[in-house]
Write an enzyme that holds these catalytic residues in place. Structure first.
Site, mmCIF file in Angstrom:
data_model
loop_
_atom_site.group_PDB
_atom_site.id
_atom_site.type_symbol
_atom_site.label_atom_id
_atom_site.label_comp_id
_atom_site.label_asym_id
_atom_site.label_seq_id
_atom_site.Cartn_x
_atom_site.Cartn_y
_atom_site.Cartn_z
ATOM 1 N N GLY A 275 15.147 -17.187 -47.803
ATOM 2 C CA GLY A 275 14.643 -18.348 -47.072
ATOM 3 C C GLY A 275 15.113 -19.599 -47.783
ATOM 4 O O GLY A 275 16.030 -20.302 -47.371
ATOM 5 N N ARG A 276 14.492 -19.848 -48.942
ATOM 6 C CA ARG A 276 14.761 -21.061 -49.715
ATOM 7 C C ARG A 276 16.249 -21.218 -50.052
ATOM 8 O O ARG A 276 16.783 -22.324 -49.975
ATOM 9 C CB ARG A 276 13.951 -20.990 -51.014
ATOM 10 C CG ARG A 276 13.958 -22.268 -51.820
ATOM 11 C CD ARG A 276 13.344 -22.051 -53.214
ATOM 12 N NE ARG A 276 12.165 -21.253 -53.213
ATOM 13 C CZ ARG A 276 10.921 -21.741 -53.223
ATOM 14 N NH1 ARG A 276 10.722 -23.032 -53.230
ATOM 15 N NH2 ARG A 276 9.884 -20.922 -53.254
ATOM 16 N N ARG A 312 4.332 -29.229 -51.384
ATOM 17 C CA ARG A 312 4.731 -28.462 -52.574
ATOM 18 C C ARG A 312 4.281 -29.101 -53.895
ATOM 19 O O ARG A 312 3.766 -28.391 -54.755
ATOM 20 C CB ARG A 312 6.239 -28.193 -52.584
ATOM 21 C CG ARG A 312 6.723 -27.428 -51.338
ATOM 22 C CD ARG A 312 8.125 -26.879 -51.492
ATOM 23 N NE ARG A 312 8.152 -25.799 -52.446
ATOM 24 C CZ ARG A 312 8.611 -25.891 -53.674
ATOM 25 N NH1 ARG A 312 9.134 -27.024 -54.096
ATOM 26 N NH2 ARG A 312 8.569 -24.869 -54.483
ATOM 27 N N CYS A 345 -6.116 -39.397 -48.552
ATOM 28 C CA CYS A 345 -7.291 -39.578 -49.391
ATOM 29 C C CYS A 345 -7.549 -38.358 -50.269
ATOM 30 O O CYS A 345 -8.560 -37.665 -50.113
ATOM 31 C CB CYS A 345 -8.492 -39.864 -48.508
ATOM 32 S SG CYS A 345 -8.130 -41.219 -47.402
ATOM 33 N N TYR A 374 10.047 -24.827 -46.984
ATOM 34 C CA TYR A 374 8.606 -24.977 -47.185
ATOM 35 C C TYR A 374 8.197 -26.451 -47.198
ATOM 36 O O TYR A 374 7.293 -26.847 -47.920
ATOM 37 C CB TYR A 374 8.169 -24.235 -48.463
ATOM 38 C CG TYR A 374 8.635 -22.799 -48.462
ATOM 39 C CD1 TYR A 374 8.065 -21.887 -47.596
ATOM 40 C CD2 TYR A 374 9.688 -22.367 -49.287
ATOM 41 C CE1 TYR A 374 8.512 -20.569 -47.544
ATOM 42 C CE2 TYR A 374 10.145 -21.063 -49.238
ATOM 43 C CZ TYR A 374 9.554 -20.166 -48.366
ATOM 44 O OH TYR A 374 9.999 -18.875 -48.310
HETATM 45 N N1 LLP Z 1 10.366 -12.113 -47.481
HETATM 46 C C1 LLP Z 1 9.036 -12.105 -47.625
HETATM 47 C C2 LLP Z 1 8.283 -10.878 -47.304
HETATM 48 C C3 LLP Z 1 8.373 -13.266 -48.052
HETATM 49 O O1 LLP Z 1 7.061 -13.255 -48.192
HETATM 50 C C4 LLP Z 1 9.123 -14.436 -48.351
HETATM 51 C C5 LLP Z 1 8.462 -15.660 -48.801
HETATM 52 C C6 LLP Z 1 10.522 -14.394 -48.179
HETATM 53 C C7 LLP Z 1 11.104 -13.209 -47.752
HETATM 54 C C8 LLP Z 1 11.404 -15.574 -48.434
HETATM 55 O O2 LLP Z 1 11.350 -15.978 -49.759
HETATM 56 P P1 LLP Z 1 12.366 -17.077 -50.328
HETATM 57 O O3 LLP Z 1 13.769 -16.505 -50.261
HETATM 58 O O4 LLP Z 1 12.230 -18.284 -49.511
HETATM 59 O O5 LLP Z 1 11.917 -17.292 -51.728
HETATM 60 N N2 LLP Z 1 5.610 -21.890 -50.136
HETATM 61 C C9 LLP Z 1 6.232 -21.468 -51.370
HETATM 62 C C10 LLP Z 1 7.078 -20.231 -51.198
HETATM 63 C C11 LLP Z 1 6.327 -19.081 -50.572
HETATM 64 C C12 LLP Z 1 7.174 -17.887 -50.291
HETATM 65 C C13 LLP Z 1 6.462 -16.909 -49.412
HETATM 66 N N3 LLP Z 1 7.218 -15.760 -49.073
HETATM 67 C C14 LLP Z 1 7.006 -22.639 -51.945
HETATM 68 O O6 LLP Z 1 7.030 -23.705 -51.327
HETATM 69 O O7 LLP Z 1 7.559 -22.539 -53.041
#
Ligand code: LLP
Length: 421
Positions: A275-276, A312, A345, A374
């Protein structure tokens, strides 16, 4: 962030001056670079070419339809975690056989919808869920593909809120439970248990936690094979870290170099859920300096974006680089230490604390960097604030991909009961 650069002292996204977007769409404003998004997807695809993975972009990172569509058109699948994300996936024309569905709390309605659509598989996170999906499949008279999400109990060395692969986390099942499930797989008559899944955390900057988790999986797969239990898929999840500040994350190539030999040993079809890595550094949140205010202890720069737009920093104490849209000359003595805060606030409503930054003035504009993942997807209407607009830039063209919300959007679903009228 290669596609966000200064030209003639003005910050550009690809070939568009961000200040021009501000004039047109106002602030707060999310701006994304199309080429960065595609570039990251392709980088990963090339690095892992040998294992021909199905790359299922993780919708939760940024679920704007235009971004999903761009990736799906390029051949990506989608990793989803809710009926809403499934709805988006179908809206952008993602073939169901490229959709994987995770999450510890899938509801009956969500499971039914996904089965009917015919997704590739569910990543199942508990025995109860397995029983539930089996029951629903029976009622629908369909055989459903599932993968078991394993919690490999490894330490990904990331923020505790985004660690998911420890046994103290709610995700997945341990190896013992997975083994039990696979031994009794014939009891789940309406399920085809065809894969294993891990997702050990997010913003992971070293390949070692993956090496350790996949190593454990390989031992497990060997043990299963000996007992005649064959699988088809290995889903290694997402979690690849990016640079926000001084991190030194592995590149896609370095990451692939360490993992490819392991993935090959598995002899399974590979799925990834980044994702990220794909969208994180493809977006910025643009905001305007409203006021400068000092107390005897601090100087505050108050901007028009808030924690409702980008949560974040408030939630994880996350660092985001902040750059002025118009470069401020670095003169001796003009740097200052400030807190950059929003209008909400809450004391947690900040984007930077004690940040040394060239002297800012009211009506300056800032770009909060690394806000593509995110950012908007975690935004809310807290304080009855309208969510910002989103713009996608491709070379010297830009496209509004989400309109700024209006006051009416805030109350659209609310009703004052008759007796109060
Ligand atoms: N697959 C699963 C099952 C997940 O739960 C997640 C993310 C991903 C893939 C993708 O992960 P990435 O490649 O984006 O790291 N809100 C947080 C991050 C939460 C991630 C949740 N799960 C932040 O802003 O850092």
């Amino acid at each position: 962030m290669h596609e966000f650069k200064y030209r003639n002292k003005q910050l550009y996204c690809e070939g568009v001056k961000i200040q021009d977007l501000v004039k047109r769409f106002s602030t707060p404003l999310y701006v994304y670079s199309y080429h960065t998004i595609l570039g990251h997807f392709i980088k990963l695809k090339i690095a892992f070419k040998k294992s021909k993975p199905l790359i299922c972009y993780s919708v939760k990172a940024n679920s704007n339809l235009a971004i999903l569509r761009a990736l799906v058109k390029e051949g990506a699948g989608l990793d989803i975690v809710s009926g809403g994300e499934l709805f988006r996936a179908i809206k952008v024309g993602c073939p169901p056989e490229r959709i994987v569905y995770a999450g510890v709390g899938k509801t009956e309605k969500e499971i039914k919808e996904a089965i009917k659509i015919g997704i590739l598989f569910f990543n199942v996170e508990s025995i109860s869920e397995l029983e539930n999906i089996n029951g629903i499949s029976k009622r629908l008279n369909k055989i459903t593909n599932v993968a078991i999400r394993i919690n490999p109990d490894v330490e990904p060395k990331t923020h505790r809120f985004i660690t998911t692969g420890r046994l103290t986390n709610k995700f997945g099942v341990d190896f013992k439970t997975a083994y039990k499930i696979l031994k009794m797989r014939k009891d789940f008559k309406f399920l085809n248990i065809s894969g294993l899944h891990i997702h050990i955390g997010s913003q992971i900057t070293s390949p070692l936690p993956y090496v350790s988790a996949i190593g454990k999986l390989l031992n497990f797969i060997r043990k299963l094979r000996k007992e005649g239990i064959e699988l088809e898929y290995l889903n290694i999840g997402g979690g690849l870290g990016i640079i926000y500040n001084k991190e030194t994350p592995q590149t896609a190539e370095e990451f692939a170099k360490r993992l490819l030999p392991l993935l090959k040993k598995s002899n399974l079809k590979i799925i990834m859920e980044p994702g990220r890595f794909i969208v994180g550094n493809a977006g910025v949140l643009v905001t305007k300096v409203l006021y400068i205010k000092s107390t005897s202890k601090k100087k505050f720069v108050i901007v028009d974006a808030g924690m409702n737009d980008l949560i974040r920093p408030a939630l994880y104490d996350a660092y985001h680089n902040i750059l002025p849209l118009k470069m401020i000359p670095q003169r001796k003595g003009n740097a200052q230490k400030v807190d950059i805060v929003g209008p909400i606030c809450e004391s947690a409503d900040f984007f930077a604390k004690n940040r040394t930054i060239p002297k800012l003035k009211e009506n300056h504009y800032l770009a909060i960097m690394g806000a593509g993942a995110y950012g908007f997807s975690m935004s809310s209407n807290y304080n009855s604030r309208c969510r910002p607009a989103e713009v996608l830039v491709k070379e010297d063209k830009f496209y509004l991909i989400r309109e700024r919300e209006a006051y009416n959007d805030l109350i659209d679903n609310e009703v004052i009961p008759e007796f109060l009228r």
